[in-house]
Design a protein around this motif. Structure first.
Motif, PDB file in Angstrom:
ATOM      1  N   PRO A 134     -19.692  60.412  22.527  1.00 17.99           N
ATOM      2  CA  PRO A 134     -20.319  59.103  22.311  1.00 17.99           C
ATOM      3  C   PRO A 134     -19.441  58.227  21.414  1.00 17.99           C
ATOM      4  O   PRO A 134     -18.704  58.718  20.569  1.00 17.99           O
ATOM      5  CB  PRO A 134     -21.638  59.466  21.604  1.00 17.99           C
ATOM      6  N   GLY A 135     -19.516  56.935  21.648  1.00 21.05           N
ATOM      7  CA  GLY A 135     -18.792  55.984  20.800  1.00 21.05           C
ATOM      8  C   GLY A 135     -17.377  55.705  21.266  1.00 21.05           C
ATOM      9  O   GLY A 135     -17.009  54.578  21.542  1.00 21.05           O
ATOM     10  N   LEU A 136     -16.586  56.746  21.379  1.00 18.62           N
ATOM     11  CA  LEU A 136     -15.197  56.628  21.801  1.00 18.62           C
ATOM     12  C   LEU A 136     -14.860  57.912  22.552  1.00 18.62           C
ATOM     13  O   LEU A 136     -15.055  59.002  22.022  1.00 18.62           O
ATOM     14  CB  LEU A 136     -14.273  56.474  20.583  1.00 18.62           C
ATOM     15  N   SER A 137     -14.388  57.803  23.772  1.00 22.61           N
ATOM     16  CA  SER A 137     -14.142  59.008  24.563  1.00 22.61           C
ATOM     17  C   SER A 137     -12.960  59.795  24.006  1.00 22.61           C
ATOM     18  O   SER A 137     -12.112  59.253  23.286  1.00 22.61           O
ATOM     19  CB  SER A 137     -13.862  58.641  26.019  1.00 22.61           C
ATOM     20  N   GLY A 138     -12.906  61.087  24.370  1.00 24.97           N
ATOM     21  CA  GLY A 138     -11.794  61.914  23.919  1.00 24.97           C
ATOM     22  C   GLY A 138     -10.464  61.398  24.415  1.00 24.97           C
ATOM     23  O   GLY A 138      -9.463  61.401  23.684  1.00 24.97           O
ATOM     24  N   GLY A 139     -10.428  60.932  25.666  1.00 25.92           N
ATOM     25  CA  GLY A 139      -9.186  60.397  26.217  1.00 25.92           C
ATOM     26  C   GLY A 139      -8.715  59.174  25.450  1.00 25.92           C
ATOM     27  O   GLY A 139      -7.512  59.031  25.154  1.00 25.92           O
ATOM     28  N   GLU A 140      -9.636  58.261  25.130  1.00 17.39           N
ATOM     29  CA  GLU A 140      -9.278  57.060  24.372  1.00 17.39           C
ATOM     30  C   GLU A 140      -8.779  57.422  22.976  1.00 17.39           C
ATOM     31  O   GLU A 140      -7.823  56.828  22.467  1.00 17.39           O
ATOM     32  CB  GLU A 140     -10.492  56.129  24.266  1.00 17.39           C
ATOM     33  N   LEU A 141      -9.429  58.409  22.364  1.00 19.31           N
ATOM     34  CA  LEU A 141      -9.035  58.832  21.022  1.00 19.31           C
ATOM     35  C   LEU A 141      -7.628  59.437  21.028  1.00 19.31           C
ATOM     36  O   LEU A 141      -6.805  59.118  20.164  1.00 19.31           O
ATOM     37  CB  LEU A 141     -10.039  59.843  20.476  1.00 19.31           C
TER      38      LEU A 141
END
Length: 223
Positions: free
Chosen positions: A56-63
């Motif tokens: 939630p909030g920010l995906s693992g890929g984006e992070l």
């Protein structure tokens, strides 16, 4: 004591993994969303990250993509996705390893040890110079003729590779496999595009001509 950031929204998985890692002598910092994980990462001091994909909030890929713009701290992805395409995509973003859920804690620990050994094997040298280039390997920054050059993580690693062996001609395959740490796809244009972008960013400093194309082979630095 390795400091590991565990980013997983499933409370049971997060807590059980964190408890296991603490028994192995690690300091485990827990986050339950991508946004929280980013805040903890930005606080600094992490030796390795364990990242779920569906957060939630920010995906693992984006992070991971955000982290790779400035750092090469090891990242192991933990995900329920089993498709090869998902694995390839995450490794392309900069993940160092991928473990499918449900996973055995002993296997996870073995993979963590491999990544930590890779980090400890990195030479202590933190700077590299080539003509009017000055590279800070720790901060992943490049200064060209006194001007800062804003490179992505992959662009920086390409420049670092070339500057480390300035007389060597590197093929596209050698560059790709050294920087992305995965097999090179036939007729892949990734390296050509990245070299073009690097040259464009170097142009204001007048050092874009340092990177030479060796037709039919690859790239090298000008002597």
């Amino acid at each position: 004591m390795p400091r590991i950031l565990m980013i997983e929204d499933d409370t049971d998985i997060n807590n059980s993994t964190a408890q296991y890692l603490r028994r192995q002598g690690c300091e485990c910092v827990q986050a339950f969303s991508g946004t929280e994980g980013r805040l903890l990462w930005q606080a600094g001091g992490m030796d390795l990250l364990l990242v779920d994909l569906m957060l939630p909030g920010l995906s693992g890929g984006e992070l991971i993509a955000e982290i790779r713009r400035t750092s090469w701290t090891p990242v192991i992805v933990l995900s329920a996705k089993t498709e090869l395409s998902d694995k390839v995509e995450l490794l392309g973003l900069g993940a160092d390893d991928y473990l499918t859920k449900p996973y055995q804690l002993e296997e996870l620990w073995a993979r963590i040890l491999v990544q930590l050994r890779h980090v400890s094997a990195v030479p202590e040298e933190t700077s590299l110079r080539y003509r009017d280039w000055a590279l800070n390997l720790e901060e992943m920054t490049l200064t060209a003729a006194g001007q800062p050059v804003n490179l992505t993580a992959h662009e920086f690693k390409i420049v670092e590779l070339l500057a480390g062996r300035p007389k060597r001609v590197f093929t596209k395959q050698q560059i790709y496999e050294a920087v992305w740490q995965e097999a090179y796809a036939v007729e892949d244009k990734t390296i050509t595009v990245h070299i073009s972008n690097i040259r464009a960013k170097l142009r204001p400093s007048g050092t874009d001509g340092y990177i030479q194309t060796v037709w039919g082979i690859g790239f090298k630095l000008a002597e």
